[in-house]
Design an enzyme around this catalytic site. Sequence first.
Site, PDB file in Angstrom:
ATOM      1  N   GLY A 170      18.090  18.823 -38.481  1.00  0.00           N
ATOM      2  CA  GLY A 170      16.682  18.475 -38.238  1.00  0.00           C
ATOM      3  C   GLY A 170      16.550  17.207 -37.423  1.00  0.00           C
ATOM      4  O   GLY A 170      15.689  16.365 -37.676  1.00  0.00           O
TER       5      GLY A 170
ATOM      6  N   ASP B  50      25.544  28.284 -37.747  1.00  0.00           N
ATOM      7  CA  ASP B  50      24.568  27.354 -38.320  1.00  0.00           C
ATOM      8  C   ASP B  50      23.910  27.989 -39.555  1.00  0.00           C
ATOM      9  O   ASP B  50      23.428  29.125 -39.486  1.00  0.00           O
ATOM     10  CB  ASP B  50      23.520  27.055 -37.231  1.00  0.00           C
ATOM     11  CG  ASP B  50      22.608  25.903 -37.582  1.00  0.00           C
ATOM     12  OD1 ASP B  50      23.035  25.015 -38.345  1.00  0.00           O
ATOM     13  OD2 ASP B  50      21.472  25.879 -37.068  1.00  0.00           O
TER      14      ASP B  50
ATOM     15  N   HIS C 213      13.612  20.313 -40.391  1.00  0.00           N
ATOM     16  CA  HIS C 213      13.671  21.218 -39.244  1.00  0.00           C
ATOM     17  C   HIS C 213      12.301  21.381 -38.586  1.00  0.00           C
ATOM     18  O   HIS C 213      11.281  21.206 -39.228  1.00  0.00           O
ATOM     19  CB  HIS C 213      14.190  22.587 -39.679  1.00  0.00           C
ATOM     20  CG  HIS C 213      15.627  22.559 -40.100  1.00  0.00           C
ATOM     21  ND1 HIS C 213      16.022  22.580 -41.406  1.00  0.00           N
ATOM     22  CD2 HIS C 213      16.763  22.476 -39.365  1.00  0.00           C
ATOM     23  CE1 HIS C 213      17.345  22.531 -41.465  1.00  0.00           C
ATOM     24  NE2 HIS C 213      17.823  22.467 -40.249  1.00  0.00           N
ATOM     25  N   GLY C 214      12.320  21.728 -37.296  1.00  0.00           N
ATOM     26  CA  GLY C 214      11.083  22.057 -36.607  1.00  0.00           C
ATOM     27  C   GLY C 214      10.502  20.895 -35.820  1.00  0.00           C
ATOM     28  O   GLY C 214      11.129  19.834 -35.686  1.00  0.00           O
TER      29      GLY C 214
ATOM     30  N   ILE D  37      20.486  19.838 -32.856  1.00  0.00           N
ATOM     31  CA  ILE D  37      19.297  19.837 -32.000  1.00  0.00           C
ATOM     32  C   ILE D  37      18.953  21.269 -31.599  1.00  0.00           C
ATOM     33  O   ILE D  37      19.738  21.929 -30.910  1.00  0.00           O
ATOM     34  CB  ILE D  37      19.544  18.977 -30.739  1.00  0.00           C
ATOM     35  CG1 ILE D  37      19.849  17.530 -31.154  1.00  0.00           C
ATOM     36  CG2 ILE D  37      18.342  19.036 -29.788  1.00  0.00           C
ATOM     37  CD1 ILE D  37      20.449  16.679 -30.063  1.00  0.00           C
TER      38      ILE D  37
ATOM     39  N   SER E 149      15.978  16.765 -34.041  1.00  0.00           N
ATOM     40  CA  SER E 149      15.283  16.739 -32.741  1.00  0.00           C
ATOM     41  C   SER E 149      14.332  15.546 -32.693  1.00  0.00           C
ATOM     42  O   SER E 149      13.773  15.146 -33.719  1.00  0.00           O
ATOM     43  CB  SER E 149      14.488  18.040 -32.538  1.00  0.00           C
ATOM     44  OG  SER E 149      15.329  19.043 -32.003  1.00  0.00           O
TER      45      SER E 149
ATOM     46  N   SER F  26      22.556  30.504 -35.259  1.00  0.00           N
ATOM     47  CA  SER F  26      21.969  30.730 -36.594  1.00  0.00           C
ATOM     48  C   SER F  26      21.948  32.228 -36.893  1.00  0.00           C
ATOM     49  O   SER F  26      22.211  33.045 -36.002  1.00  0.00           O
ATOM     50  CB  SER F  26      20.533  30.199 -36.603  1.00  0.00           C
ATOM     51  OG  SER F  26      19.727  31.004 -35.751  1.00  0.00           O
TER      52      SER F  26
ATOM     53  N   SER G 250      15.018  22.329 -31.872  1.00  0.00           N
ATOM     54  CA  SER G 250      13.597  22.287 -31.473  1.00  0.00           C
ATOM     55  C   SER G 250      13.392  21.663 -30.100  1.00  0.00           C
ATOM     56  O   SER G 250      12.546  22.127 -29.317  1.00  0.00           O
ATOM     57  CB  SER G 250      12.781  21.518 -32.514  1.00  0.00           C
ATOM     58  OG  SER G 250      12.834  22.185 -33.748  1.00  0.00           O
TER      59      SER G 250
HETATM   60  O1  G3H Z   1      18.041  25.172 -38.675  1.00  0.00           O
HETATM   61  C1  G3H Z   1      17.409  26.000 -38.064  1.00  0.00           C
HETATM   62  C2  G3H Z   1      17.659  26.191 -36.609  1.00  0.00           C
HETATM   63  O2  G3H Z   1      16.698  25.514 -35.863  1.00  0.00           O
HETATM   64  C3  G3H Z   1      17.739  27.652 -36.288  1.00  0.00           C
HETATM   65  O3  G3H Z   1      16.481  28.216 -36.235  1.00  0.00           O
HETATM   66  O4  G3H Z   1      16.697  30.269 -37.604  1.00  0.00           O
HETATM   67  O5  G3H Z   1      14.885  30.068 -35.941  1.00  0.00           O
HETATM   68  O6  G3H Z   1      17.256  30.359 -35.204  1.00  0.00           O
HETATM   69  P1  G3H Z   1      16.335  29.838 -36.241  1.00  0.00           P
HETATM   70  P1  13P Z   2      15.674  20.612 -35.221  1.00  0.00           P
HETATM   71  O1  13P Z   2      14.638  21.595 -35.663  1.00  0.00           O
HETATM   72  O2  13P Z   2      15.246  19.213 -35.528  1.00  0.00           O
HETATM   73  O3  13P Z   2      16.065  20.794 -33.811  1.00  0.00           O
HETATM   74  O4  13P Z   2      16.987  20.859 -36.129  1.00  0.00           O
HETATM   75  C1  13P Z   2      17.895  21.873 -35.790  1.00  0.00           C
HETATM   76  C2  13P Z   2      18.914  22.089 -36.856  1.00  0.00           C
HETATM   77  O5  13P Z   2      19.107  21.317 -37.759  1.00  0.00           O
HETATM   78  C3  13P Z   2      19.720  23.317 -36.739  1.00  0.00           C
HETATM   79  O6  13P Z   2      20.551  23.492 -37.840  1.00  0.00           O
HETATM   80 ZN    ZN Z   3      19.773  22.827 -39.698  1.00  0.00          ZN
END
Ligand code: G3H
Ligand code: 13P
Ligand code: ZN
Length: 313
Positions: A212, A82, A180-181, A255, A214, A50, A257
């Site tokens: 999202g 990402d 997410h999260g 995945i 997880s 990301s 989180s």
């Molecule tokens: O979609 C979000 C991912 O979990 C990446 O999270 O922006 O905190 O690296 P981050």
């Molecule tokens: P989670 O927060 O459900 O793991 O999703 C991650 C995600 O979509 C990263 O792009």
């Molecule tokens: Zn995402």
Amino acid sequence: MPLITTKKMFKKAYEGGYAIGAFNVNNMETIQGIVEAGKLENAPLILQVSSGARKYANPLYLKKLVDAAVTDSGLPIALHLDHGDSFELCKDAIDGGFTSVMIDASHHSLEENIAITKRVVEYAHDKGVVVEAELGRLAGIEDAVNVSAADAMYTNPEEVYEFVSKSGCDSLAIAIGTSHGAFKFKSEPKLRFDILEKVSKLLPNFPIVLHGASSVPQQFVKQIQLYGGDMPGAQGVPEEMLRQAASMAVCKINIDSDLRLAFTAAIRKHMSDNPTHFDPRQYLAPAREQVKEIVRHKLLNVLGCSGKATEIL
Ligand code: G3H
Ligand code: 13P
Ligand code: ZN
């Protein structure tokens, strides 16, 4: 073999009714945990970075670590950006050796989303890189895009054909109720499989992506709570729903989180059990091990991609 794109992975996943795991990476131990699991299960992998990860670790370092993972494992691995939020960011990732990028312009109007995605697609395809786009908005924190629950929006199936044919994207992330999260549902988890069904009829053989996704394993939440953490109400997408999505048109399941939970739970336990330890290797090794175990479980029992590396190589 070098890093590959997701093209063949998705073709095989679609035909075989399974999904490829796309795991977010920020550091060496997480990469090693995921790749060790991939080796044990002989599974294809997508490692994704990301903008937050780029800021934290520097994409140069992450690229070299992923190159090392490819050499060490011999597995089919794609390196994916990402939630790229601009053409410039996607271009930077492509120029830096990523084999797949996501342009997330889902917070723009349909016309603008198409225009921005198309620009990325033209640049990426010219370099042999594939592009994931997004239609609809997930609740929760997207990397550069902070979408509140009130602003979240299911994907409108009526827009998907126009979006994909005009933008030329290679895969599409849709919003069907995931977020997410680690706090995904306030009550009973529910996904709009009817939307997924409609989208897959309108886009036959087209790979769909689930963000999202997880499952927030409760053993990690309990471990975190037991050793001084505080995450009441943490809840994810039930694994049977992910299995159902993987058997349908969903070819990529994101995945992040769950890896964070595995890592943090192991460190919390280790620090509590070993108050005298101060060598990072002492607590990072069990964190890496717990990431490996959860990824192995996902590959085998949720995504269904164990043993599938061979058909992609
Ligand atoms: O979609 C979000 C991912 O979990 C990446 O999270 O922006 O905190 O690296 P981050
Ligand atoms: P989670 O927060 O459900 O793991 O999703 C991650 C995600 O979509 C990263 O792009
Ligand atoms: Zn995402």
